[in-house]
Design an enzyme around this catalytic site. Sequence first.
Site, PDB file in Angstrom:
ATOM      1  N   ILE A   1       0.862  -1.180   0.000  1.00 31.28           N
ATOM      2  CA  ILE A   1       0.000   0.000   0.000  1.00 31.28           C
ATOM      3  C   ILE A   1       0.897   1.228   0.000  1.00 31.28           C
ATOM      4  CG2 ILE A   1      -1.801   1.272   1.222  1.00 31.28           C
ATOM      5  CD1 ILE A   1      -2.604  -1.259   2.567  1.00 31.28           C
TER       6      ILE A   1
ATOM      7  N   ASP B   1       3.604   6.721   3.354  1.00 30.69           N
ATOM      8  CA  ASP B   1       4.824   6.713   2.561  1.00 30.69           C
ATOM      9  C   ASP B   1       5.237   8.094   2.096  1.00 30.69           C
ATOM     10  OD1 ASP B   1       3.205   3.925   1.467  1.00 30.69           O
ATOM     11  OD2 ASP B   1       5.168   3.782   2.406  1.00 30.69           O
TER      12      ASP B   1
ATOM     13  N   HIS C   1     -10.195  18.105  -2.932  1.00 30.38           N
ATOM     14  CA  HIS C   1     -10.979  19.105  -3.656  1.00 30.38           C
ATOM     15  C   HIS C   1     -10.676  18.965  -5.122  1.00 30.38           C
ATOM     16  CE1 HIS C   1     -12.863  21.333  -0.489  1.00 30.38           C
ATOM     17  NE2 HIS C   1     -11.727  21.485   0.153  1.00 30.38           N
TER      18      HIS C   1
ATOM     19  N   CYS D   1     -15.388  16.780  -5.964  1.00 28.68           N
ATOM     20  CA  CYS D   1     -16.477  17.409  -6.715  1.00 28.68           C
ATOM     21  C   CYS D   1     -16.231  17.159  -8.200  1.00 28.68           C
ATOM     22  CB  CYS D   1     -16.482  18.926  -6.476  1.00 28.68           C
ATOM     23  SG  CYS D   1     -16.836  19.363  -4.781  1.00 28.68           S
TER      24      CYS D   1
ATOM     25  N   SER E   1     -19.643  16.786  -4.685  1.00 31.03           N
ATOM     26  CA  SER E   1     -19.703  15.724  -3.684  1.00 31.03           C
ATOM     27  C   SER E   1     -19.757  16.369  -2.326  1.00 31.03           C
ATOM     28  CB  SER E   1     -18.437  14.863  -3.742  1.00 31.03           C
ATOM     29  OG  SER E   1     -18.461  14.017  -4.826  1.00 31.03           O
TER      30      SER E   1
END
Lengths: 554, 289
Positions: free
Chosen positions: B4, B42, B86, B128, B154
């Site tokens: 990950i 990370d 954003h 969004c 959103s």
Amino acid sequence: MVETKKSSPRYDKSTQVYSALGVAFVCIVIGVPLWWKTTETYRVSLPYSHIAELAAKETICSVDVTIVIFDERIDKKDLSLFGENLKEALEGTSGSSGLKIKFRGNLRDAYEDEQMILKRSLNLEDLDREIDREKVLEEHGKYSFYIIPANDKLFPGTSDIYIGRRRNVYLHMKSPALEDLNRLVPILKPIIRDKFVNVAALVKTFESASGAQHLETDKASMRAVHSNPGYDVTFTLLNPQPDILNVQWDIKRGVEKFLQPFIEKLMQFASITVKSQMLYYTRLAFKPKHDKNNGRYFLKQEDLPHLINPIEAKLGSHVSNNPNLNFVVYIPTRDQSPLHIYDEKDFPTATNSFLSPRWGGVLLHNMPSPQENTTLPAQVQVDMKAMMEVFLAQLKMLLGFPQAAFPQADVALPDNSGILLWELDYWLRYRTLENIASSTATLKSLAQLLEQIGNIVINDDIGREVQHAVEEIDKCHTLLKQNKLKEAFLSSKEAIVASEKAFFDPSLLELLYFPEDQKFAIYIPLFLPISIPVFMSVIQAIKYFRGKDKEKKE
Amino acid sequence: MDQIILMIADDMACNPRNPRPAMVFNNANEQINVYGHDVEVDYRGYEVTVENFIRVMTGRLPPSTPRSKRLLSDDRSNILVYMTGHGGDGFLKFQDAEEISSIELADAFEQMWQKQRYHEVLFIIDTCQAESMYQKLYSPNILGVASSRVGEDSLSHHVDSAIGVYVIDRYTYYALEFLEKVTPESKKTLSQFLKVCPKSACVSTVGVRTDLFQRDPKKVLVTDFFGSVRNVELSPYTVTLNDTGDTGDSAASDRETCSADSCAQKKKIQRKKMSYVDQFPVEQFLKRR
């Protein structure tokens, strides 16, 4: 009063005009090229056409097959017919994607020495050893088939085919008739095409390394790690209850005795680094089922995929960029002993281990529980030989060595390195083709990327690496055609290292936020205020000259 | 080391305003600590830039980059890419300083495809007008899920009055709820995951792009992308090895380990009790005063 030239209005106008023209001249002739040159991105010229040629070129791989006949009674005509039949059988679909495998055959009678050895040998292993001693050169990629006339001493009746330790196969021919010779053709063909050279697998690897997509998943091709100049191997011992069992393993001796021959055999081709560690109090997270009939705990194959991920974080990360293969020995906890892996038929597997493609393998090593009144922790030793036998087989599979089975033949056992020489040849050929296909595809997509995006700076060292890679690929093609497997492998290794280095160079990042349309936005506020006055004055100058001409005419 | 790679600004967990230091929860009731012991960040702070993101995706990292910061994928890897923040029509903001455009993202995926760095990608984006970020993708085998269509915003889910900020976005909240119920053996399919936030819950419409994805989402397990379930094979083969010359081989001096008797000596030396060095006799000086 003398009207000096200097004060007349016409003189003023002409100086104005000439100076405006001078400025315009400097701007256009000197300024524009200077600006163009200094804002250009530095791009070293790459051999784009050569790369495109390489991508379209067909790779030809030659294989040498020598057939040695010991029986002098065989008719020459029959022999040549046999040769023709064999050649026809071996040809045929040999790849569609730019890979062609050519079989070159050589049919000869046995030499005097070989006849003597045949008479002297007591069994097939002796024959194999002695005949190999005769050979002076190391011949990668050249397979020899010895056809031995009726000989009950060497072939006591179990099977008529013996596959030697190196690259020889001994076939038993009961009579020198043509039918018997021809009967050998359908035996030889699968051995050469499917086992020694595995044409289908080579074609598949070549195609997928070149970028073709395969929708069907093929276990064998997914299993092996990608070709790399070096590999790391880590052995881990997981002991979840060190307070009860003090498990010792002499891993140093195990590696030196059982793994070192394998590593040494591959030393000139790939470097393998070995590390080992012991982890305490780490359990595998699962609930095994209890087999009441024999008091065993077991796991089925569906339970196995979830075992690896929880411990992977604890196995530690390592520093090098080589792919790492983890081999884990797990000592089951006392309440889950003895722990076995059951196959589909509910029988415990022979090795009690499993492997995960491109990752490594896990072995469940059952230890006897300590007796009633021994002081805890009890000392136990891990059986190194049994462990290494399993792990070496898994390591071979993970590195891409073939898993060929010869149902009708007897196969010689390998020495402690675990590799038979024809397996090594297969591996060299497989890796060479993978390297070539992969580095050609890398160079092609790099060339495409650099041509498409004009903004990327191409440094000198990238140019050097690409040049080096292209030369090595050319060399490798020639060597493969000549069946010089070892040199071809080494040159393909250079090619792939150079091409990967060029492709993944950190400097090859597009200059972000500098697309063409935004360039206008940057330059216009700088140049427009200057260029408008210059332009207007040039227009005035032209009008002036036209006015002068008109005057002259009048 | 896990597979990950987490790139976050990481300024919230140890922020002076966080009343629960080093913990970030998924909702105001503090149900799940998403910044727990096994979370490894990370790239944090100044390292989270568009350039670094593109470098991680395409693999063009400087040679000194450690393994845990590299995306070590090959042609059989399924990659999950989750981006949130954003955003707007065709871009996503990085740290209030720069933006990544949908074209750059599409080019990055194409370079990964050219170099066979992925088998399939599940691309989830929660911003969004998120749909615009996957509209420009053109590489095969990518399944895109966006929390809102172009022209829609959103929305966040709820505010934590103790901190005073909205703690989680709607799509992420419902997606997390779905995924918390998925176990490694689960047979839930991706098509169930794609239906996760209906308009009644999310207010924005969830967008899905499946034309580049070759398999049918109804037949793809969620665990193909989440949960790191590996393929395994039983390995029945062994290589017969020769163990000649065993008994005399390993001299006692070679061994690092020791038996119970010879260890006693070593143990005596090692068991010397540790104690502090004699401290500076401060009391004497203080007493004099």
